[in-house]
Design a protein around this motif. Structure first.
Motif, PDB file in Angstrom:
ATOM      1  N   LEU A 115      69.446  62.307  28.600  1.00  0.00           N
ATOM      2  CA  LEU A 115      68.504  63.189  29.525  1.00  0.00           C
ATOM      3  C   LEU A 115      67.263  62.349  29.890  1.00  0.00           C
ATOM      4  CD1 LEU A 115      67.363  66.438  28.152  1.00  0.00           C
ATOM      5  CD2 LEU A 115      68.338  64.573  26.647  1.00  0.00           C
ATOM      6  N   SER A 116      66.806  62.377  31.085  1.00  0.00           N
ATOM      7  CA  SER A 116      65.257  61.889  31.478  1.00  0.00           C
ATOM      8  C   SER A 116      64.616  63.152  31.774  1.00  0.00           C
ATOM      9  CB  SER A 116      65.638  60.969  32.356  1.00  0.00           C
ATOM     10  OG  SER A 116      66.403  61.427  33.579  1.00  0.00           O
ATOM     11  N   SER A 117      65.055  64.487  32.266  1.00  0.00           N
ATOM     12  CA  SER A 117      64.210  65.477  32.388  1.00  0.00           C
ATOM     13  C   SER A 117      65.059  66.853  32.461  1.00  0.00           C
ATOM     14  CB  SER A 117      63.851  65.106  33.998  1.00  0.00           C
ATOM     15  OG  SER A 117      64.994  65.223  34.846  1.00  0.00           O
ATOM     16  N   GLY A 118      64.395  67.860  32.249  1.00  0.00           N
ATOM     17  CA  GLY A 118      64.960  69.244  32.240  1.00  0.00           C
ATOM     18  C   GLY A 118      65.660  69.444  30.903  1.00  0.00           C
ATOM     19  N   LYS A 119      67.147  69.897  31.175  1.00  0.00           N
ATOM     20  CA  LYS A 119      67.798  70.736  30.269  1.00  0.00           C
ATOM     21  C   LYS A 119      69.028  70.249  30.565  1.00  0.00           C
ATOM     22  CE  LYS A 119      68.731  75.307  29.056  1.00  0.00           C
ATOM     23  NZ  LYS A 119      68.222  76.714  29.139  1.00  0.00           N
ATOM     24  N   LYS A 120      69.848  69.791  29.496  1.00  0.00           N
ATOM     25  CA  LYS A 120      71.329  69.790  29.620  1.00  0.00           C
ATOM     26  C   LYS A 120      72.214  70.796  28.627  1.00  0.00           C
ATOM     27  CE  LYS A 120      71.997  65.570  31.574  1.00  0.00           C
ATOM     28  NZ  LYS A 120      72.507  63.878  31.756  1.00  0.00           N
ATOM     29  N   LYS A 121      73.357  71.194  29.028  1.00  0.00           N
ATOM     30  CA  LYS A 121      74.030  72.246  28.157  1.00  0.00           C
ATOM     31  C   LYS A 121      75.536  71.749  27.941  1.00  0.00           C
ATOM     32  CE  LYS A 121      74.879  77.086  27.356  1.00  0.00           C
ATOM     33  NZ  LYS A 121      76.415  77.292  27.264  1.00  0.00           N
ATOM     34  N   HIS A 122      76.021  71.488  26.846  1.00  0.00           N
ATOM     35  CA  HIS A 122      77.340  71.396  26.588  1.00  0.00           C
ATOM     36  C   HIS A 122      77.916  72.133  25.507  1.00  0.00           C
ATOM     37  CE1 HIS A 122      80.916  68.931  25.273  1.00  0.00           C
ATOM     38  NE2 HIS A 122      81.437  69.073  26.602  1.00  0.00           N
ATOM     39  N   GLY A 123      78.777  73.369  25.993  1.00  0.00           N
ATOM     40  CA  GLY A 123      79.335  74.097  24.976  1.00  0.00           C
ATOM     41  C   GLY A 123      78.222  75.119  24.343  1.00  0.00           C
ATOM     42  N   LEU A 137      75.639  73.577  22.617  1.00  0.00           N
ATOM     43  CA  LEU A 137      74.722  72.555  22.237  1.00  0.00           C
ATOM     44  C   LEU A 137      73.647  72.656  23.653  1.00  0.00           C
ATOM     45  CD1 LEU A 137      76.574  71.874  19.899  1.00  0.00           C
ATOM     46  CD2 LEU A 137      75.743  69.505  20.574  1.00  0.00           C
ATOM     47  N   ILE A 138      72.534  72.731  23.595  1.00  0.00           N
ATOM     48  CA  ILE A 138      71.597  72.437  24.596  1.00  0.00           C
ATOM     49  C   ILE A 138      70.429  71.461  24.206  1.00  0.00           C
ATOM     50  CG2 ILE A 138      69.924  73.743  25.905  1.00  0.00           C
ATOM     51  CD1 ILE A 138      71.430  76.289  24.889  1.00  0.00           C
ATOM     52  N   ALA A 139      70.033  70.543  25.203  1.00  0.00           N
ATOM     53  CA  ALA A 139      69.126  69.637  24.961  1.00  0.00           C
ATOM     54  C   ALA A 139      67.985  69.897  26.193  1.00  0.00           C
ATOM     55  CB  ALA A 139      69.685  68.284  24.786  1.00  0.00           C
ATOM     56  N   THR A 140      66.757  69.641  25.613  1.00  0.00           N
ATOM     57  CA  THR A 140      65.615  69.798  26.747  1.00  0.00           C
ATOM     58  C   THR A 140      64.690  68.732  26.219  1.00  0.00           C
ATOM     59  OG1 THR A 140      64.365  71.054  25.117  1.00  0.00           O
ATOM     60  CG2 THR A 140      65.932  72.417  26.516  1.00  0.00           C
ATOM     61  N   ILE A 141      64.103  68.235  27.461  1.00  0.00           N
ATOM     62  CA  ILE A 141      63.026  67.472  27.270  1.00  0.00           C
ATOM     63  C   ILE A 141      61.669  67.614  28.119  1.00  0.00           C
ATOM     64  CG2 ILE A 141      63.977  65.887  29.313  1.00  0.00           C
ATOM     65  CD1 ILE A 141      63.079  63.610  27.342  1.00  0.00           C
ATOM     66  N   ASN A 142      60.608  67.389  27.449  1.00  0.00           N
ATOM     67  CA  ASN A 142      59.204  67.442  28.154  1.00  0.00           C
ATOM     68  C   ASN A 142      58.626  66.159  28.472  1.00  0.00           C
ATOM     69  OD1 ASN A 142      56.466  68.024  28.851  1.00  0.00           O
ATOM     70  ND2 ASN A 142      56.852  70.161  28.249  1.00  0.00           N
ATOM     71  N   ILE A 143      58.647  65.530  29.523  1.00  0.00           N
ATOM     72  CA  ILE A 143      58.148  64.387  29.519  1.00  0.00           C
ATOM     73  C   ILE A 143      56.741  64.259  29.414  1.00  0.00           C
ATOM     74  CG2 ILE A 143      57.960  62.395  31.162  1.00  0.00           C
ATOM     75  CD1 ILE A 143      60.680  62.481  30.358  1.00  0.00           C
ATOM     76  N   GLN A 144      56.028  65.092  29.936  1.00  0.00           N
ATOM     77  CA  GLN A 144      54.742  65.057  29.650  1.00  0.00           C
ATOM     78  C   GLN A 144      54.198  65.268  28.059  1.00  0.00           C
ATOM     79  OE1 GLN A 144      56.028  67.106  32.085  1.00  0.00           O
ATOM     80  NE2 GLN A 144      55.609  65.269  33.807  1.00  0.00           N
ATOM     81  N   GLU A 145      54.943  66.127  27.442  1.00  0.00           N
ATOM     82  CA  GLU A 145      54.506  66.196  26.373  1.00  0.00           C
ATOM     83  C   GLU A 145      55.269  65.161  25.282  1.00  0.00           C
ATOM     84  OE1 GLU A 145      55.115  70.224  24.742  1.00  0.00           O
ATOM     85  OE2 GLU A 145      53.543  70.819  26.373  1.00  0.00           O
ATOM     86  N   LYS A 146      56.175  64.442  25.636  1.00  0.00           N
ATOM     87  CA  LYS A 146      57.065  63.435  24.977  1.00  0.00           C
ATOM     88  C   LYS A 146      57.597  63.975  23.702  1.00  0.00           C
ATOM     89  CE  LYS A 146      54.274  59.179  26.693  1.00  0.00           C
ATOM     90  NZ  LYS A 146      53.618  58.104  26.214  1.00  0.00           N
ATOM     91  N   HIS A 147      58.352  64.958  24.276  1.00  0.00           N
ATOM     92  CA  HIS A 147      59.072  65.927  23.400  1.00  0.00           C
ATOM     93  C   HIS A 147      60.367  66.216  23.886  1.00  0.00           C
ATOM     94  CE1 HIS A 147      59.914  69.566  20.914  1.00  0.00           C
ATOM     95  NE2 HIS A 147      59.479  68.870  19.956  1.00  0.00           N
ATOM     96  N   SER A 148      61.413  66.476  22.741  1.00  0.00           N
ATOM     97  CA  SER A 148      62.761  66.803  23.329  1.00  0.00           C
ATOM     98  C   SER A 148      63.338  67.630  21.922  1.00  0.00           C
ATOM     99  CB  SER A 148      63.626  65.757  23.334  1.00  0.00           C
ATOM    100  OG  SER A 148      65.024  66.212  23.518  1.00  0.00           O
ATOM    101  N   SER A 149      63.976  68.649  22.302  1.00  0.00           N
ATOM    102  CA  SER A 149      64.682  69.371  21.184  1.00  0.00           C
ATOM    103  C   SER A 149      66.207  69.483  21.583  1.00  0.00           C
ATOM    104  CB  SER A 149      64.074  71.009  21.241  1.00  0.00           C
ATOM    105  OG  SER A 149      62.663  70.906  20.996  1.00  0.00           O
ATOM    106  N   ILE A 186      59.548  56.206  28.344  1.00  0.00           N
ATOM    107  CA  ILE A 186      61.074  55.906  28.214  1.00  0.00           C
ATOM    108  C   ILE A 186      61.790  56.073  29.655  1.00  0.00           C
ATOM    109  CG2 ILE A 186      60.978  56.827  25.715  1.00  0.00           C
ATOM    110  CD1 ILE A 186      62.166  59.514  27.085  1.00  0.00           C
ATOM    111  N   SER A 187      62.820  55.629  29.718  1.00  0.00           N
ATOM    112  CA  SER A 187      63.497  55.793  30.790  1.00  0.00           C
ATOM    113  C   SER A 187      64.633  56.972  30.576  1.00  0.00           C
ATOM    114  CB  SER A 187      64.495  54.393  31.212  1.00  0.00           C
ATOM    115  OG  SER A 187      65.176  53.850  30.244  1.00  0.00           O
ATOM    116  N   ALA A 188      65.099  57.048  29.440  1.00  0.00           N
ATOM    117  CA  ALA A 188      66.050  58.294  28.684  1.00  0.00           C
ATOM    118  C   ALA A 188      65.834  58.393  27.602  1.00  0.00           C
ATOM    119  CB  ALA A 188      67.515  57.833  29.263  1.00  0.00           C
ATOM    120  N   LEU A 189      66.425  59.688  27.145  1.00  0.00           N
ATOM    121  CA  LEU A 189      66.370  60.000  25.504  1.00  0.00           C
ATOM    122  C   LEU A 189      67.987  60.438  25.318  1.00  0.00           C
ATOM    123  CD1 LEU A 189      63.974  62.192  23.588  1.00  0.00           C
ATOM    124  CD2 LEU A 189      66.370  62.831  23.665  1.00  0.00           C
ATOM    125  N   HIS A 190      68.261  59.947  23.985  1.00  0.00           N
ATOM    126  CA  HIS A 190      69.482  60.233  23.841  1.00  0.00           C
ATOM    127  C   HIS A 190      69.847  61.190  22.483  1.00  0.00           C
ATOM    128  CE1 HIS A 190      71.008  56.683  26.345  1.00  0.00           C
ATOM    129  NE2 HIS A 190      69.856  56.544  26.310  1.00  0.00           N
TER     130      HIS A 190
END
Lengths: 113, 112
Positions: B49-57, B59-71, B29-33
């Protein structure tokens, strides 16, 4: 900011009728997409466009046609409506495609009876 | 096998609870939405996001590119968070035109 505007929001069609779903965006985005959303399924790509005058088929294009005469507008045409086209349709746009944020319209709920 | 899998499909929580929605994908992937869809409403982008972690209020989104997993996490959940949350990916190959591949969504209901 209007973003992506879809019309109509709801429509009931009889089998065999035709209609056009309108989509317009005011963000000067090059990429535009039409998706359909069926219950219990992820959205599926119908058609897409990478710029004015350029369109191509997505995963589920049968029964649909599109045109892109301007950057702003990307109408979806249904010819000879069938019950299988009962769905919620979403138009989306993005500036550059891959890796850029997608903006969605409010959706059009279409029922074919 | 679907290219994008979400879990759980349905989730009911009490107001104030910490919520996690998971997304796994099987393609490059180039990005996860992460997207939000309220009943009868349109789709709104929450995160890209394409790496790491983002936070908005809350809500928090994380992504692990090696494991192909996001939360997607929601802290201190509120009934107004009730919606369908959709994970989608942009494919990373030359022929990709930026269209998204979608998961089936997670329907979240937060009770007062």
């Amino acid at each position: 900011n209007a973003g992506v505007t879809q019309t109509p929001k709801f429509r009931i069609l009889k089998i065999g009728q035709s209609m056009t779903l309108q989509c317009a965006q005011d963000m000067n985005h090059n990429y535009m997409y039409w998706y359909r959303q069926d219950p219990g399924m992820g959205l599926k790509l119908i058609y897409y466009s990478v710029g004015a005058g350029i369109t191509d088929k997505g995963e589920v294009p049968n029964g649909y046609n599109v045109s892109r005469s301007t950057t702003e507008d990307f109408p979806l045409r249904l010819e000879l409506a069938a019950p299988s086209q009962t769905s919620v349709y979403f138009c989306a746009s993005s500036y550059e495609g891959r890796g850029t944020e997608a903006f969605f319209g409010q959706g059009t709920r279409l029922t074919v009876v | 096998k679907n290219e994008v899998e979400q879990s759980p499909q349905n989730l009911t929580a009490q107001e104030g609870e910490f919520i996690t929605i998971n997304c796994s994908y099987s393609v490059g992937i180039s990005a996860l939405h992460w997207l939000q869809q309220h009943p009868g409403g349109g789709i709104v982008s929450l995160f890209m996001l394409s790496s790491g972690k983002k936070k908005h209020g809350r809500l928090i989104a994380t992504i692990n590119i090696q494991e192909k997993h996001s939360s997607l996490h929601i802290t201190a959940s509120h009934p107004r968070d009730s919606a369908v949350y959709i994970c989608a990916v942009s494919l990373d190959y030359g022929g990709s035109q930026g269209n998204l591949i979608f998961g089936k969504g997670t329907k979240l209901s937060v009770k007062p």
